[in-house]
Design a protein around this motif. Structure first.
Motif, short mmCIF file in Angstrom:
data_model
loop_
_atom_site.label_atom_id
_atom_site.label_comp_id
_atom_site.label_asym_id
_atom_site.label_seq_id
_atom_site.Cartn_x
_atom_site.Cartn_y
_atom_site.Cartn_z
N MET B 116 0.83 -1.20 0.00
CA MET B 116 0.00 0.00 0.00
C MET B 116 0.86 1.25 0.00
O MET B 116 0.61 2.20 -0.73
CB MET B 116 -0.91 0.01 1.24
CG MET B 116 -2.27 -0.60 1.01
SD MET B 116 -3.25 0.33 -0.22
CE MET B 116 -4.78 -0.59 -0.17
N GLU B 117 1.87 1.24 0.84
CA GLU B 117 2.79 2.39 0.88
C GLU B 117 3.36 2.66 -0.50
O GLU B 117 3.41 3.81 -0.94
CB GLU B 117 3.95 2.10 1.84
CG GLU B 117 3.69 2.47 3.28
CD GLU B 117 4.95 2.27 4.12
OE1 GLU B 117 6.05 2.64 3.66
OE2 GLU B 117 4.85 1.71 5.24
N HIS B 118 3.79 1.62 -1.13
CA HIS B 118 4.44 1.79 -2.44
C HIS B 118 3.52 2.42 -3.47
O HIS B 118 3.88 3.37 -4.15
CB HIS B 118 4.95 0.45 -2.96
CG HIS B 118 5.73 0.57 -4.25
ND1 HIS B 118 7.08 0.82 -4.28
CD2 HIS B 118 5.33 0.53 -5.53
CE1 HIS B 118 7.48 0.92 -5.53
NE2 HIS B 118 6.45 0.73 -6.32
N ILE B 119 2.31 1.89 -3.58
CA ILE B 119 1.42 2.41 -4.63
C ILE B 119 0.89 3.80 -4.30
O ILE B 119 0.44 4.52 -5.18
CB ILE B 119 0.23 1.47 -4.91
CG1 ILE B 119 -0.65 1.32 -3.67
CG2 ILE B 119 0.71 0.12 -5.39
CD1 ILE B 119 -1.90 0.51 -3.94
N GLN B 120 0.94 4.17 -3.03
CA GLN B 120 0.40 5.48 -2.68
C GLN B 120 1.46 6.58 -2.75
O GLN B 120 1.18 7.73 -2.47
CB GLN B 120 -0.21 5.44 -1.28
CG GLN B 120 -1.53 4.67 -1.29
CD GLN B 120 -2.17 4.62 0.07
OE1 GLN B 120 -1.48 4.49 1.08
NE2 GLN B 120 -3.48 4.74 0.11
#
Lengths: 122, 122
Positions: B116-120
DNA sequence: TGAACACATGAACAGTTGTTCATATGTTTG
DNA sequence: CAAACATATGAACAACTGTTCATGTGTTCA
């Protein structure tokens, strides 16, 4: 999300379940976020791409070195690098004729490491 | 890994590259580990399964509640739960006729969170 | 400028994967 | 035990994906 279930109300309505369903719905991320997340993991979900990422774990490499290390066609590697690049998992720099690829950020390393932990537990 | 590259030695032999290749080979995990890792991420790489995992993020749920939440057939959900179970991403307990599923360990939560961190970020 | 080289890319084909449909398993209740 | 219910599973079909093969792009060097 439109329910496609039949009229069969499946495990009655008078359960604790309706409460559970409501509670979950309140905290569920948006559908498109979940979709993007799946797309991200799909990238990690191919052994060729995983090998490429691990081969880049310690240092940058050019395309043909990656191909040599993996015993793969330059073309196949290039196709996969394209996908990795498009998803911000690797970056590249050009130096003359050769292109050097490296991991884009530390999320990649963290995700790989967590995955490794998981499979090595069982 | 047996190189399948042609006689074309690709980017000469007298580069810095041979040194790079050797260094990487010294630290590369075993091939079957990398394969298993890809298999693990393949599980996360489907939006249905991601949704199931997220729906189980806070609490256990029975199969038909998951199906209702996701607007999917009980059969489709059951098939996916089978895969998640086989890979130790979810566990279950039986209570009478109904089966409750929940996340197996905290690795799952961590991996989802990192993704989630990565895509956000972008 | 033109040949050689490193890399990128498009089309096509084979293998894989998720859903549906039908049916089986296992549990409870009358 | 039989019926009802929640879940599991097998087969089959459509959609997707990774590799190969052929070719295109961009850079260097003579």
């Amino acid at each position: 999300m439109t329910p496609k279930m039949k009229a069969t109300p499946c495990c009655g309505q008078q359960h604790h379940h309706q409460e559970a369903v409501d509670q979950v719905l309140a905290h569920l991320p948006q559908e498109d976020l979940l979709y993007d997340l799946a797309e991200l993991f799909k990238i990690f979900g191919d052994s060729t791409r995983i090998k490429i990422l691990y081969v880049l774990f310690e240092r940058e490499l050019c395309v043909c070195d990656i191909a040599q290390l993996l015993g793969m066609t330059q073309s196949a590697v290039s196709h996969q690098l394209r996908i990795l690049k498009a998803n911000s998992l690797v970056k590249f720099r050009r130096q003359g004729k050769t292109v050097f690829y490296s991991l884009d950020d530390d999320h990649v390393r963290s995700i790989l490491a967590l995955g490794m932990e998981h499979i090595q537990e069982e």
